[in-house]
Scaffold this motif. Sequence first.
Motif, mmCIF file in Angstrom:
data_model
loop_
_atom_site.group_PDB
_atom_site.id
_atom_site.type_symbol
_atom_site.label_atom_id
_atom_site.label_comp_id
_atom_site.label_asym_id
_atom_site.label_seq_id
_atom_site.Cartn_x
_atom_site.Cartn_y
_atom_site.Cartn_z
ATOM 1 N N GLU A 74 0.820 -1.214 0.000
ATOM 2 C CA GLU A 74 0.000 0.000 0.000
ATOM 3 C C GLU A 74 0.853 1.263 0.000
ATOM 4 N N GLU A 75 1.995 1.207 0.679
ATOM 5 C CA GLU A 75 2.853 2.376 0.805
ATOM 6 C C GLU A 75 3.981 2.403 -0.226
ATOM 7 N N SER A 76 3.974 1.441 -1.160
ATOM 8 C CA SER A 76 4.994 1.347 -2.220
ATOM 9 C C SER A 76 6.401 1.180 -1.666
ATOM 10 N N THR A 77 6.522 0.545 -0.501
ATOM 11 C CA THR A 77 7.836 0.177 0.027
ATOM 12 C C THR A 77 8.375 -0.993 -0.792
ATOM 13 N N PRO A 78 9.595 -0.934 -1.307
ATOM 14 C CA PRO A 78 10.116 -2.044 -2.106
ATOM 15 C C PRO A 78 10.138 -3.354 -1.331
ATOM 16 N N ILE A 79 9.648 -4.406 -1.977
ATOM 17 C CA ILE A 79 9.534 -5.739 -1.382
ATOM 18 C C ILE A 79 10.188 -6.751 -2.296
ATOM 19 N N LEU A 80 10.947 -7.679 -1.696
ATOM 20 C CA LEU A 80 11.372 -8.899 -2.374
ATOM 21 C C LEU A 80 10.886 -10.063 -1.524
ATOM 22 N N ALA A 81 9.904 -10.796 -2.023
ATOM 23 C CA ALA A 81 9.271 -11.891 -1.290
ATOM 24 C C ALA A 81 9.664 -13.203 -1.952
ATOM 25 N N ILE A 82 10.249 -14.110 -1.169
ATOM 26 C CA ILE A 82 10.897 -15.313 -1.699
ATOM 27 C C ILE A 82 10.196 -16.571 -1.186
ATOM 28 N N CYS A 83 9.765 -17.439 -2.080
ATOM 29 C CA CYS A 83 9.166 -18.740 -1.783
ATOM 30 C C CYS A 83 8.005 -18.585 -0.794
ATOM 31 N N LEU A 84 8.149 -19.003 0.468
ATOM 32 C CA LEU A 84 7.084 -18.769 1.441
ATOM 33 C C LEU A 84 6.727 -17.292 1.485
ATOM 34 N N GLY A 85 7.718 -16.412 1.413
ATOM 35 C CA GLY A 85 7.440 -14.978 1.392
ATOM 36 C C GLY A 85 6.551 -14.596 0.224
ATOM 37 N N ALA A 86 6.808 -15.178 -0.954
ATOM 38 C CA ALA A 86 5.984 -14.904 -2.128
ATOM 39 C C ALA A 86 4.560 -15.396 -1.916
ATOM 40 N N GLN A 87 4.422 -16.541 -1.282
ATOM 41 C CA GLN A 87 3.094 -17.097 -1.016
ATOM 42 C C GLN A 87 2.350 -16.250 0.013
#
Length: 227
Positions: A74-87
């Motif tokens: 929502e705040e456009s903070t950069p995210i890198l979500a990996i495996c479980l993080g992506a899910q």
Amino acid sequence: MRITVIEHEAEAGLGYLGEWLRPACDVVRPYLGEEIPARPADGLIVLGGASAAWEDERSPWLPATRDLLRLAVEESTPILAICLGAQLLTLACGGMVERGANGLEVGAREVVALPAAGDDRLLAGVGTAVAVQYHQDAITRLPNGAVPLMTGAQYPNQGYRLGAAAWAVQFHPEATPEIFASWTADDGLDAAEELNAEVKAAEGALVATWRPVAEAFAEVIRTSVRA
């Protein structure tokens, strides 16, 4: 520039990313009792783990992690979500994650960039590449507005972008051959020796492909901080 990192278990740490992004990472270890922060720092990385993305009783910090991911989007903070993080990102933003119908995806496996990756700030230039895989759950429906960026033969949803600066990848760009070997040992896989050897043989290609992606993510954060 500071990056909040959510680590779900000691065996699934930053790996290569710890080398490529150091000293910008502040690692939060909820499995040791550390609280998920209410807000991320300048960027957010959410790593993998053995829990399913819906197993809140097994890993009681998952709801707070999903809330943190949703806020960061929502705040456009950069995210890198990996495996479980992506899910977790997928569930947090209205997509669907289920037990994978095609079984365990494990080892050094090919991922393929989709057309939208051609001008993506992280994945432009990746093309067809090798990546470390270790998952049996699958992203079966992307969140509304997500842009598919990477695909693969066993499971199609291998990477996407959501909003201005959130990226999800089903594979493990952070996993070193040593980390991968610790996972196969813990699970007692029958083909562990062969799988470990193929990941070790791919080490040079893994570094050549995913280090620039990590550096591009850091640049996205720097740009966001300067804005």
